[in-house]
Design a protein around this motif. Structure first.
Motif, PDB file in Angstrom:
ATOM      1  N   ASN A  97       2.872 -21.850   2.023  1.00 28.77           N
ATOM      2  CA  ASN A  97       1.931 -22.957   2.067  1.00 28.77           C
ATOM      3  C   ASN A  97       1.806 -23.462   0.641  1.00 28.77           C
ATOM      4  O   ASN A  97       1.138 -22.840  -0.188  1.00 28.77           O
ATOM      5  CB  ASN A  97       0.582 -22.481   2.613  1.00 28.77           C
ATOM      6  CG  ASN A  97      -0.437 -23.603   2.715  1.00 28.77           C
ATOM      7  OD1 ASN A  97      -0.235 -24.700   2.212  1.00 28.77           O
ATOM      8  ND2 ASN A  97      -1.561 -23.316   3.356  1.00 28.77           N
ATOM      9  N   GLY A  98       2.521 -24.531   0.327  1.00 30.89           N
ATOM     10  CA  GLY A  98       2.516 -25.061  -1.033  1.00 30.89           C
ATOM     11  C   GLY A  98       3.099 -24.065  -2.003  1.00 30.89           C
ATOM     12  O   GLY A  98       4.233 -23.609  -1.840  1.00 30.89           O
ATOM     13  N   GLU A  99       2.312 -23.668  -3.005  1.00 32.68           N
ATOM     14  CA  GLU A  99       2.793 -22.733  -4.018  1.00 32.68           C
ATOM     15  C   GLU A  99       2.573 -21.269  -3.634  1.00 32.68           C
ATOM     16  O   GLU A  99       2.886 -20.366  -4.403  1.00 32.68           O
ATOM     17  CB  GLU A  99       2.126 -23.026  -5.362  1.00 32.68           C
ATOM     18  CG  GLU A  99       0.629 -22.807  -5.382  1.00 32.68           C
ATOM     19  CD  GLU A  99      -0.026 -23.215  -6.699  1.00 32.68           C
ATOM     20  OE1 GLU A  99       0.625 -23.845  -7.563  1.00 32.68           O
ATOM     21  OE2 GLU A  99      -1.216 -22.899  -6.868  1.00 32.68           O
ATOM     22  N   PHE A 100       2.057 -21.029  -2.434  1.00 25.31           N
ATOM     23  CA  PHE A 100       1.773 -19.667  -1.977  1.00 25.31           C
ATOM     24  C   PHE A 100       2.858 -19.149  -1.048  1.00 25.31           C
ATOM     25  O   PHE A 100       3.306 -19.866  -0.152  1.00 25.31           O
ATOM     26  CB  PHE A 100       0.434 -19.604  -1.235  1.00 25.31           C
ATOM     27  CG  PHE A 100      -0.726 -20.095  -2.043  1.00 25.31           C
ATOM     28  CD1 PHE A 100      -1.197 -19.369  -3.124  1.00 25.31           C
ATOM     29  CD2 PHE A 100      -1.336 -21.299  -1.721  1.00 25.31           C
ATOM     30  CE1 PHE A 100      -2.265 -19.832  -3.875  1.00 25.31           C
ATOM     31  CE2 PHE A 100      -2.407 -21.763  -2.465  1.00 25.31           C
ATOM     32  CZ  PHE A 100      -2.877 -21.039  -3.544  1.00 25.31           C
ATOM     33  N   ALA A 101       3.239 -17.895  -1.244  1.00 27.21           N
ATOM     34  CA  ALA A 101       4.165 -17.201  -0.346  1.00 27.21           C
ATOM     35  C   ALA A 101       3.478 -15.916   0.107  1.00 27.21           C
ATOM     36  O   ALA A 101       3.175 -15.050  -0.719  1.00 27.21           O
ATOM     37  CB  ALA A 101       5.481 -16.885  -1.048  1.00 27.21           C
ATOM     38  N   ALA A 102       3.206 -15.815   1.414  1.00 25.81           N
ATOM     39  CA  ALA A 102       2.581 -14.622   1.986  1.00 25.81           C
ATOM     40  C   ALA A 102       3.674 -13.809   2.669  1.00 25.81           C
ATOM     41  O   ALA A 102       4.406 -14.326   3.518  1.00 25.81           O
ATOM     42  CB  ALA A 102       1.499 -15.010   2.987  1.00 25.81           C
ATOM     43  N   VAL A 103       3.780 -12.545   2.282  1.00 35.79           N
ATOM     44  CA  VAL A 103       4.871 -11.700   2.755  1.00 35.79           C
ATOM     45  C   VAL A 103       4.287 -10.449   3.415  1.00 35.79           C
ATOM     46  O   VAL A 103       3.615  -9.650   2.745  1.00 35.79           O
ATOM     47  CB  VAL A 103       5.808 -11.303   1.596  1.00 35.79           C
ATOM     48  CG1 VAL A 103       6.976 -10.482   2.108  1.00 35.79           C
ATOM     49  CG2 VAL A 103       6.295 -12.551   0.854  1.00 35.79           C
ATOM     50  N   PRO A 104       4.551 -10.263   4.731  1.00 35.65           N
ATOM     51  CA  PRO A 104       4.095  -9.036   5.379  1.00 35.65           C
ATOM     52  C   PRO A 104       4.961  -7.854   4.927  1.00 35.65           C
ATOM     53  O   PRO A 104       6.194  -7.947   4.911  1.00 35.65           O
ATOM     54  CB  PRO A 104       4.268  -9.313   6.870  1.00 35.65           C
ATOM     55  CG  PRO A 104       5.160 -10.495   6.972  1.00 35.65           C
ATOM     56  CD  PRO A 104       5.188 -11.181   5.639  1.00 35.65           C
ATOM     57  N   VAL A 105       4.288  -6.778   4.532  1.00 33.68           N
ATOM     58  CA  VAL A 105       4.992  -5.616   3.983  1.00 33.68           C
ATOM     59  C   VAL A 105       4.467  -4.326   4.618  1.00 33.68           C
ATOM     60  O   VAL A 105       3.412  -4.307   5.248  1.00 33.68           O
ATOM     61  CB  VAL A 105       4.823  -5.525   2.449  1.00 33.68           C
ATOM     62  CG1 VAL A 105       5.430  -6.731   1.743  1.00 33.68           C
ATOM     63  CG2 VAL A 105       3.362  -5.357   2.056  1.00 33.68           C
ATOM     64  N   ARG A 106       5.212  -3.278   4.439  1.00 35.60           N
ATOM     65  CA  ARG A 106       4.774  -1.921   4.760  1.00 35.60           C
ATOM     66  C   ARG A 106       4.967  -1.120   3.486  1.00 35.60           C
ATOM     67  O   ARG A 106       6.016  -1.200   2.851  1.00 35.60           O
ATOM     68  CB  ARG A 106       5.596  -1.327   5.892  1.00 35.60           C
ATOM     69  CG  ARG A 106       5.128   0.061   6.278  1.00 35.60           C
ATOM     70  CD  ARG A 106       5.350   0.335   7.772  1.00 35.60           C
ATOM     71  NE  ARG A 106       4.281   1.170   8.269  1.00 35.60           N
ATOM     72  CZ  ARG A 106       3.181   0.737   8.877  1.00 35.60           C
ATOM     73  NH1 ARG A 106       3.021  -0.542   9.092  1.00 35.60           N
ATOM     74  NH2 ARG A 106       2.259   1.572   9.293  1.00 35.60           N
ATOM     75  N   PHE A 107       3.927  -0.385   3.081  1.00 40.04           N
ATOM     76  CA  PHE A 107       4.063   0.416   1.870  1.00 40.04           C
ATOM     77  C   PHE A 107       3.739   1.866   2.172  1.00 40.04           C
ATOM     78  O   PHE A 107       2.897   2.178   3.004  1.00 40.04           O
ATOM     79  CB  PHE A 107       3.257  -0.151   0.703  1.00 40.04           C
ATOM     80  CG  PHE A 107       1.800  -0.405   0.952  1.00 40.04           C
ATOM     81  CD1 PHE A 107       0.856   0.505   0.523  1.00 40.04           C
ATOM     82  CD2 PHE A 107       1.384  -1.556   1.593  1.00 40.04           C
ATOM     83  CE1 PHE A 107      -0.488   0.269   0.734  1.00 40.04           C
ATOM     84  CE2 PHE A 107       0.038  -1.806   1.806  1.00 40.04           C
ATOM     85  CZ  PHE A 107      -0.910  -0.887   1.390  1.00 40.04           C
ATOM     86  N   THR A 108       4.484   2.712   1.497  1.00 43.09           N
ATOM     87  CA  THR A 108       4.417   4.147   1.761  1.00 43.09           C
ATOM     88  C   THR A 108       4.412   4.923   0.453  1.00 43.09           C
ATOM     89  O   THR A 108       4.848   4.427  -0.578  1.00 43.09           O
ATOM     90  CB  THR A 108       5.625   4.607   2.602  1.00 43.09           C
ATOM     91  OG1 THR A 108       6.821   4.303   1.875  1.00 43.09           O
ATOM     92  CG2 THR A 108       5.674   3.915   3.957  1.00 43.09           C
ATOM     93  N   GLY A 109       3.944   6.147   0.548  1.00 41.19           N
ATOM     94  CA  GLY A 109       3.996   7.048  -0.583  1.00 41.19           C
ATOM     95  C   GLY A 109       3.553   8.431  -0.150  1.00 41.19           C
ATOM     96  O   GLY A 109       2.809   8.581   0.825  1.00 41.19           O
ATOM     97  N   THR A 110       4.030   9.430  -0.864  1.00 37.89           N
ATOM     98  CA  THR A 110       3.601  10.805  -0.624  1.00 37.89           C
ATOM     99  C   THR A 110       3.395  11.482  -1.972  1.00 37.89           C
ATOM    100  O   THR A 110       4.020  11.114  -2.968  1.00 37.89           O
ATOM    101  CB  THR A 110       4.642  11.617   0.186  1.00 37.89           C
ATOM    102  OG1 THR A 110       5.881  11.605  -0.524  1.00 37.89           O
ATOM    103  CG2 THR A 110       4.842  11.045   1.573  1.00 37.89           C
ATOM    104  N   ARG A 111       2.500  12.416  -1.975  1.00 38.57           N
ATOM    105  CA  ARG A 111       2.293  13.286  -3.128  1.00 38.57           C
ATOM    106  C   ARG A 111       1.711  14.571  -2.574  1.00 38.57           C
ATOM    107  O   ARG A 111       1.365  14.640  -1.394  1.00 38.57           O
ATOM    108  CB  ARG A 111       1.377  12.646  -4.168  1.00 38.57           C
ATOM    109  CG  ARG A 111      -0.018  12.332  -3.675  1.00 38.57           C
ATOM    110  CD  ARG A 111      -0.902  11.794  -4.794  1.00 38.57           C
ATOM    111  NE  ARG A 111      -2.173  11.343  -4.302  1.00 38.57           N
ATOM    112  CZ  ARG A 111      -3.192  12.131  -3.933  1.00 38.57           C
ATOM    113  NH1 ARG A 111      -3.068  13.439  -3.996  1.00 38.57           N
ATOM    114  NH2 ARG A 111      -4.321  11.617  -3.493  1.00 38.57           N
ATOM    115  N   VAL A 112       1.619  15.569  -3.381  1.00 39.08           N
ATOM    116  CA  VAL A 112       1.091  16.850  -2.923  1.00 39.08           C
ATOM    117  C   VAL A 112      -0.295  16.626  -2.307  1.00 39.08           C
ATOM    118  O   VAL A 112      -1.182  16.070  -2.951  1.00 39.08           O
ATOM    119  CB  VAL A 112       1.014  17.863  -4.085  1.00 39.08           C
ATOM    120  CG1 VAL A 112       0.297  19.130  -3.637  1.00 39.08           C
ATOM    121  CG2 VAL A 112       2.404  18.186  -4.605  1.00 39.08           C
ATOM    122  N   GLY A 113      -0.425  16.983  -1.051  1.00 37.63           N
ATOM    123  CA  GLY A 113      -1.712  16.904  -0.372  1.00 37.63           C
ATOM    124  C   GLY A 113      -2.095  15.561   0.203  1.00 37.63           C
ATOM    125  O   GLY A 113      -3.186  15.436   0.756  1.00 37.63           O
TER     126      GLY A 113
END
Length: 133
Positions: free
Chosen positions: A79-95
């Motif tokens: 939309n004009g100067e905006f770009a909306a991007v659907p994402v999935r984010f993940t991460g793991t660490r101890v516990g």
């Protein structure tokens, strides 16, 4: 260099990240970019400039023991100067682990990302993963 559309800049940004090319991704930011990190965790708040964003991303990789990942899961919406991007984010660490959907909203001017707003589907779970300030 001709001006790139917000969709093209967003595509280049996420392609660089998917390849682990952080310098390539950072090169798409305006030197005075403002990154708005949501929530109430140690990374929340505004991060200014390429150096500030680079430090943020490096801190997230360190906190997630190198496991933080981001995947585009849908079409980029512009939309004009905006770009909306659907994402999935993940991460793991101890516990702890994190796996959720979100939206990255990039503001693109003159072929550079000048502002980033992030949205996550479960702010409390994201805060718990990253830890309190």
């Amino acid at each position: 260099m001709s001006e790139q559309t917000p969709a093209a800049v967003a595509a280049s940004y996420f392609e660089s990240l998917s390849k682990g090319d952080v310098p390539g991704a950072l090169a798409l930011f305006d030197p005075q970019v403002v990154w708005h990190q949501p929530g109430a965790n140690r990374f929340s708040g505004d991060h200014v400039g390429v150096e500030g964003v680079g430090a943020l991303l490096g801190g997230m990789m360190e906190a997630s023991e190198g496991s933080f990942g981001l995947t585009v899961i849908g079409a980029t919406m512009v939309n004009g100067e905006f770009a909306a991007v659907p994402v999935r984010f993940t991460g793991t660490r101890v516990g702890a682990s994190m796996d959720m959907a979100g939206v990255d909203l990039l503001t693109v001017r003159d072929g550079k990302i000048v502002e980033v707003h992030l949205f996550s589907e479960d702010a409390a779970a994201e805060d718990a993963f990253w830890g309190r300030p």
